[in-house]
Design a protein around this motif. Sequence first.
Motif, PDB file in Angstrom:
ATOM      1  N   TYR A  24       8.322   7.249   5.497  1.00 27.69           N
ATOM      2  CA  TYR A  24       8.588   6.656   4.188  1.00 27.69           C
ATOM      3  C   TYR A  24       7.990   5.261   4.097  1.00 27.69           C
ATOM      4  N   ALA A  25       6.852   5.180   3.428  1.00 26.14           N
ATOM      5  CA  ALA A  25       6.197   3.909   3.125  1.00 26.14           C
ATOM      6  C   ALA A  25       6.451   3.607   1.649  1.00 26.14           C
ATOM      7  N   VAL A  26       6.349   2.330   1.273  1.00 24.32           N
ATOM      8  CA  VAL A  26       6.678   1.946  -0.099  1.00 24.32           C
ATOM      9  C   VAL A  26       5.643   0.957  -0.634  1.00 24.32           C
ATOM     10  N   PHE A  27       5.528   0.895  -1.963  1.00 23.32           N
ATOM     11  CA  PHE A  27       4.745  -0.190  -2.556  1.00 23.32           C
ATOM     12  C   PHE A  27       5.662  -1.391  -2.710  1.00 23.32           C
ATOM     13  N   HIS A  28       5.157  -2.480  -3.276  1.00 24.02           N
ATOM     14  CA  HIS A  28       5.976  -3.689  -3.358  1.00 24.02           C
ATOM     15  C   HIS A  28       6.022  -4.187  -4.792  1.00 24.02           C
ATOM     16  N   GLU A  40      -5.196 -13.651 -17.618  1.00 23.41           N
ATOM     17  CA  GLU A  40      -5.335 -12.532 -16.690  1.00 23.41           C
ATOM     18  C   GLU A  40      -5.131 -13.046 -15.266  1.00 23.41           C
ATOM     19  N   LEU A  41      -4.422 -12.278 -14.461  1.00 21.24           N
ATOM     20  CA  LEU A  41      -4.199 -12.617 -13.056  1.00 21.24           C
ATOM     21  C   LEU A  41      -4.678 -11.433 -12.218  1.00 21.24           C
ATOM     22  N   PRO A  42      -5.973 -11.318 -12.030  1.00 15.40           N
ATOM     23  CA  PRO A  42      -6.546 -10.099 -11.440  1.00 15.40           C
ATOM     24  C   PRO A  42      -6.130  -9.843 -10.004  1.00 15.40           C
ATOM     25  N   GLU A  43      -6.006 -10.891  -9.199  1.00 16.46           N
ATOM     26  CA  GLU A  43      -5.620 -10.673  -7.798  1.00 16.46           C
ATOM     27  C   GLU A  43      -4.169 -10.204  -7.699  1.00 16.46           C
ATOM     28  N   THR A  44      -3.302 -10.800  -8.510  1.00 15.80           N
ATOM     29  CA  THR A  44      -1.910 -10.357  -8.562  1.00 15.80           C
ATOM     30  C   THR A  44      -1.840  -8.872  -8.879  1.00 15.80           C
ATOM     31  N   ASP A  45      -2.600  -8.459  -9.902  1.00 13.77           N
ATOM     32  CA  ASP A  45      -2.578  -7.048 -10.296  1.00 13.77           C
ATOM     33  C   ASP A  45      -3.157  -6.156  -9.205  1.00 13.77           C
ATOM     34  N   ARG A  46      -4.137  -6.669  -8.488  1.00 16.97           N
ATOM     35  CA  ARG A  46      -4.738  -5.880  -7.399  1.00 16.97           C
ATOM     36  C   ARG A  46      -3.700  -5.584  -6.317  1.00 16.97           C
ATOM     37  N   TYR A  47      -2.925  -6.586  -5.952  1.00 16.59           N
ATOM     38  CA  TYR A  47      -1.883  -6.354  -4.939  1.00 16.59           C
ATOM     39  C   TYR A  47      -0.777  -5.462  -5.495  1.00 16.59           C
ATOM     40  N   SER A  48      -0.406  -5.696  -6.731  1.00 14.49           N
ATOM     41  CA  SER A  48       0.647  -4.899  -7.346  1.00 14.49           C
ATOM     42  C   SER A  48       0.288  -3.416  -7.381  1.00 14.49           C
ATOM     43  N   GLU A  49      -0.982  -3.123  -7.630  1.00 13.74           N
ATOM     44  CA  GLU A  49      -1.423  -1.736  -7.792  1.00 13.74           C
ATOM     45  C   GLU A  49      -1.814  -1.063  -6.479  1.00 13.74           C
ATOM     46  N   ASN A  50      -2.167  -1.851  -5.460  1.00 19.06           N
ATOM     47  CA  ASN A  50      -2.812  -1.251  -4.285  1.00 19.06           C
ATOM     48  C   ASN A  50      -2.122  -1.492  -2.945  1.00 19.06           C
ATOM     49  N   LEU A  51      -1.105  -2.326  -2.889  1.00 19.44           N
ATOM     50  CA  LEU A  51      -0.489  -2.660  -1.608  1.00 19.44           C
ATOM     51  C   LEU A  51       0.584  -1.644  -1.228  1.00 19.44           C
ATOM     52  N   VAL A  52       0.601  -1.260   0.047  1.00 21.79           N
ATOM     53  CA  VAL A  52       1.627  -0.357   0.571  1.00 21.79           C
ATOM     54  C   VAL A  52       2.194  -0.945   1.854  1.00 21.79           C
ATOM     55  N   ARG A  53       3.508  -0.857   1.991  1.00 23.70           N
ATOM     56  CA  ARG A  53       4.205  -1.394   3.168  1.00 23.70           C
ATOM     57  C   ARG A  53       4.609  -0.247   4.097  1.00 23.70           C
ATOM     58  N   LEU A  54       4.362  -0.451   5.384  1.00 19.28           N
ATOM     59  CA  LEU A  54       4.680   0.565   6.382  1.00 19.28           C
ATOM     60  C   LEU A  54       6.040   0.280   7.019  1.00 19.28           C
ATOM     61  N   PRO A  55       6.680   1.301   7.588  1.00 18.72           N
ATOM     62  CA  PRO A  55       7.958   1.070   8.266  1.00 18.72           C
ATOM     63  C   PRO A  55       7.828   0.007   9.354  1.00 18.72           C
ATOM     64  N   LEU A  56       8.790  -0.901   9.395  1.00 19.70           N
ATOM     65  CA  LEU A  56       8.807  -1.921  10.442  1.00 19.70           C
ATOM     66  C   LEU A  56      10.238  -2.411  10.621  1.00 19.70           C
ATOM     67  N   TYR A  57      10.822  -2.058  11.766  1.00 19.71           N
ATOM     68  CA  TYR A  57      12.174  -2.479  12.090  1.00 19.71           C
ATOM     69  C   TYR A  57      12.339  -2.424  13.611  1.00 19.71           C
ATOM     70  N   TYR A  58      13.367  -3.059  14.107  1.00 22.58           N
ATOM     71  CA  TYR A  58      13.566  -3.257  15.547  1.00 22.58           C
ATOM     72  C   TYR A  58      13.514  -1.938  16.322  1.00 22.58           C
ATOM     73  N   GLN A  59      14.212  -0.916  15.812  1.00 20.57           N
ATOM     74  CA  GLN A  59      14.376   0.330  16.567  1.00 20.57           C
ATOM     75  C   GLN A  59      13.158   1.253  16.510  1.00 20.57           C
ATOM     76  N   LEU A  60      12.146   0.887  15.763  1.00 16.39           N
ATOM     77  CA  LEU A  60      10.932   1.701  15.684  1.00 16.39           C
ATOM     78  C   LEU A  60      10.326   1.864  17.082  1.00 16.39           C
ATOM     79  N   GLU A  61       9.901   3.063  17.397  1.00 11.60           N
ATOM     80  CA  GLU A  61       9.377   3.343  18.732  1.00 11.60           C
ATOM     81  C   GLU A  61       7.844   3.418  18.712  1.00 11.60           C
ATOM     82  N   ALA A  62       7.253   3.149  19.855  1.00 12.36           N
ATOM     83  CA  ALA A  62       5.791   3.113  19.952  1.00 12.36           C
ATOM     84  C   ALA A  62       5.167   4.432  19.541  1.00 12.36           C
ATOM     85  N   ASN A  63       5.778   5.552  19.933  1.00  8.93           N
ATOM     86  CA  ASN A  63       5.213   6.856  19.571  1.00  8.93           C
ATOM     87  C   ASN A  63       5.329   7.116  18.074  1.00  8.93           C
TER      88      ASN A  63
END
Length: 379
Positions: free
Chosen positions: A316-320, A338-361
């Motif tokens: 489960y990855a999410v946008f921001h 116009e704020l083109p860079e703001t819109d670029r991040y809003s439309e294209n950025l995705v966040r990956l899972p990241l938390y303490y218990q996440l395992e290397a595999n």
Amino acid sequence: MNNIPFNKPYLTGKEAHYIYQAVYSGKISGNGIYTKKCHEFFNDKYGFEQCLLTTSCTDALEMAAILLDIKEGDEVIMPSYTFVSTANAFVLRGAKIIFCDSRIDHPGMDESQIEALITLKTKAIVVVHYDGVACDMDLVMDIANRHNLYVVEDAAQAIDSYYKGRPLGGIGHLAAFSFHETKNIISGEGGMLVVNAPEFAKRAEIIWEKGTNRSAFFRGEVDKYSWVDVGSSFLPSELISAFLYAQLENLDDIQQKRKQHWTQYESELKGGGLTGIQLPQLPPFASNNAHMFYLLCESSQFREGLIDHLKTSGVYAVFHYLSLHKSPFYLNKHDGRELPETDRYSENLVRLPLYYQLEANQITKITQLIIQFCNSYHN
């Protein structure tokens, strides 16, 4: 199939014990023993002059707006690529928000654009250290000093992160931190106001205590306490503070583990020969507190496809953030730039899972899925 969530709150093992102690201490309302322990932690570790725990980062930002005497018609400059609380705190006081575009190389605000946005009505600059990565604070403070403006650091994501060796949250006149369950250090909900400008210290404590001089009374500085200013019930209960203190005791361990995960993501994705995405870039003046690992996709369609591809395999990855200048509430209030860079991040950025218990595999599984999608998308 074992799903990999976007976030999983980490417990150190002492939270329930400290909450138990707080409950049986005879004082579970705010500003008790664990609140003081947390304040001392931040004073000692980062040299913050005055810390005031709050029930949320939103509350800390609202306190900042009150302290700065933001009034109807004042203008406040801040990024559009941020959470709504950054803006709401100042809108509640009647301010007009002047949104600044993001940097080309990072979602944080483009500091080089700030000065052109200043008018006679400008009262403050609110910087957001997105992903715990510092804004160029030397430039920001220089602009603020030359124009006699206040600087508020929205350091919601920036605990244990630095600008040229200086802790974030300790540079601007005021700063706000978050301990929401998605942050590195958590208390479920929770936040903190840091007061770096001495002229705000006394009033900050009064606002924190519902507009009364109650804290001064308990220190024996006045013979009774009364209503002396505006304020609200911003301080958290001892239960929240006790939970938070258990986390703070383990900050170094938590940070080491998160940085290990972040480095593994970067290493495996850099070696994947990816097309269609960019990895996070760190300005030379900033440290990395491993708050998040994000990817910048080449298009919104690419991002949507990647999120769906990961979800199909139980990841489960999410946008921001969505651009605040285009939000239903502020669209007609924005000045139309116009704020083109703001819109670029809003439309294209995705966040990956990241938390303490996440395992290397698990990280390897995620990176292989990303590489697989990138290869298939362009073939």
